[in-house]
Design an enzyme around this catalytic site. Structure first.
Site, PDB file in Angstrom:
ATOM      1  N   HIS A  36      12.019 -25.055 -40.938  1.00  0.00           N
ATOM      2  CA  HIS A  36      13.186 -24.428 -41.558  1.00  0.00           C
ATOM      3  C   HIS A  36      13.400 -23.062 -40.941  1.00  0.00           C
ATOM      4  O   HIS A  36      12.464 -22.279 -40.804  1.00  0.00           O
ATOM      5  CB  HIS A  36      12.979 -24.299 -43.070  1.00  0.00           C
ATOM      6  N   ARG A  45      25.038 -15.201 -54.503  1.00  0.00           N
ATOM      7  CA  ARG A  45      24.457 -14.163 -53.628  1.00  0.00           C
ATOM      8  C   ARG A  45      25.353 -13.920 -52.422  1.00  0.00           C
ATOM      9  O   ARG A  45      25.525 -12.790 -51.964  1.00  0.00           O
ATOM     10  CB  ARG A  45      23.057 -14.593 -53.158  1.00  0.00           C
ATOM     11  N   SER A  62      14.488 -19.157 -52.443  1.00  0.00           N
ATOM     12  CA  SER A  62      15.536 -20.101 -52.058  1.00  0.00           C
ATOM     13  C   SER A  62      14.995 -21.103 -51.033  1.00  0.00           C
ATOM     14  O   SER A  62      15.112 -22.325 -51.202  1.00  0.00           O
ATOM     15  CB  SER A  62      16.714 -19.308 -51.471  1.00  0.00           C
TER      16      SER A  62
END
Ligand code: URA
Length: 433
Positions: A82, A168, A183
């Site tokens: 990621h 956000r 997150s």
């Protein structure tokens, strides 16, 4: 419990209890807490931070806010990577097929573009017909049969993050370390892979602008993952300049395919091979060095490219575009951006490059905006290169010529040309395990 008291407590710099954090995330998920109170708490967290314990509790609450992937149905070791988000960052399109071609399962849930950064799901949708939504059964069955599937995150999956991120994004609270960690790791833990490699970007094109802060974020996320029983590694990689030369969805797919054909840009190829090497190594395929060599071999013998073609075919995409990337539809217009003076490109504000690409139609200003997959920027010169006045530094591509002026101004203002050759910055700043 009252949301007002939780906001006040964090505003005053106090530590929130697990029960308060769970109350908050439950309310975000079921809609009982209004957007203004969610946003107010995000801003308080932005300014006052969170302890490691609070960040872990927030991460686990995000993970548990929705369904989890039943990964027990996937045979073999599953590894994921990621990125914290960058410009021209198309590494998943290269790294995932490399790793899968070597027999390690990649069940990838990816995101869309956020702000100035691009997203893998948008890039894949630039391939005609490619389906980024699969049922859980289809997803698991594809990973079992060909070793790789890449989909967007479904609504049922870490839904609290979806809501939080949207707020956000519009309240200037994205670049908060505990909020980013919760997150990313909340989603990663819900996907329940065995091994996770994080690509923590650092520099002007990323959410973390300094190496120190990026390392801190990497440490935090690695520790959260390990705490939850995952094998973790994080690489800190340079995002002070775009990765590769292409920014924009189909342009990046073309560059990724060319990289799998063995003719990709040097910086992008090196970052991709290093990430793939760490993913394979975590999955038990050998030392990092041995695994980087295996990754190189999978490019030179064509197996990684064949894996991407197989995946595109399995998800309904037009595989001939991957076999012949020159056949991707082109934007109607192109415009050359010329150097205003001679000298070295001393720096490039990479966030502004991402914004210039967004201005051409390659990204979204609001969640509802349509993307022009053909739009974007092809860089001709990057930081460290010498340019003559009047030489082309980039080519802008769009279907609407009126978009060129603002994008060109943004790009030129972001590009500093100097008579001094800049000091070369590393591509990979460090590894956190
Ligand atoms: N990517 C995410 O998924 N979440 C963040 O907060 C930042 C980048």
């Amino acid at each position: 419990m009252r949301m007002y008291d939780i906001i006040k407590k964090k505003r005053d710099g106090e530590e929130l209890s697990k029960e308060e954090i769970n109350f908050f995330i439950r309310g975000v998920t079921d809609g009982s807490i209004p957007d203004y109170q969610i946003s107010a708490l995000c801003m308080a967290i932005y300014f006052k931070g969170m302890t490691v314990r609070e960040t872990c509790d927030l991460t686990y609450a995000v993970r548990d806010s929705g369904e989890k992937l039943d990964s027990s149905q996937i045979q073999g070791i599953r590894v994921d990577k990621h990125s914290t988000g960058g410009v021209g960052d198309k590494t998943s399109l290269v790294v995932a097929p490399i790793v899968a071609s070597l027999g390690v399962k990649v069940a990838k849930m990816s995101g869309r573009g956020l702000g100035h950064t691009g997203g893998t799901v948008d890039k894949l949708e630039a391939i005609k017909g490619f389906q980024t939504t699969l049922s859980d059964e289809e997803f698991v069955s594809q990973v079992n049969s060909i070793g790789l599937a890449i989909v967007g995150q479904s609504k049922q999956f870490a839904p609290a993050d979806k809501k939080l991120y949207a707020l956000r994004d519009v309240t200037a609270t994205v670049d908060s370390m505990p909020l980013i960690a919760a997150s990313i790791m909340g989603k990663k833990l819900a996907a329940d892979d065995d091994c996770i490699v994080l690509d923590v970007k650092t520099g002007s094109g990323s959410f973390m602008k300094t190496v120190e802060r990026s390392k801190e974020l990497a440490r935090l996320m690695v520790d959260i993952g390990k705490n939850a029983g995952k094998k973790m590694t994080a690489l800190i990689t340079n995002m002070d300049r775009p990765l590769g030369y292409a920014i924009g969805n189909s342009l990046e797919v073309i560059e990724a395919v060319e990289t799998l054909m063995g003719r990709g840009p040097e910086d992008f190829t090196e970052v991709s091979l290093t990430l793939a090497g760490h993913m394979l190594s975590l999955a038990g395929m050998g030392t990092v060095e041995e695994c980087i060599q295996k990754a190189k071999d999978s490019i030179s013998d064509g197996s990684a490219l064949r894996k991407l073609i197989e995946t595109v075919r399995a998800q309904g995409g037009d595989e001939t575009l991957i076999e012949h990337p020159e056949t991707f539809e082109k934007a109607k217009y192109s415009h050359s951006v010329l150097a205003q003076r001679s000298g070295y490109i001393a720096s490039a504000d990479t966030e502004s490059y991402g914004i210039a690409s967004l201005l051409l139609g390659a990204g979204r200003n609001t969640a509802e905006d349509e993307i022009d997959y053909k739009a974007g920027i092809l860089l001709k010169k990057k930081t460290g290169d010498y340019v003559q006045k009047g030489e082309e530094i980039a080519v802008l591509l769009a279907d609407d010529e009126s978009l060129f002026q603002a994008a060109e101004e943004t790009l030129l203002a972001a590009t500093e040309i100097s008579i001094e050759r800049p000091v070369e910055e590393p591509l990979i700043y460090g590894i956190v395990k």
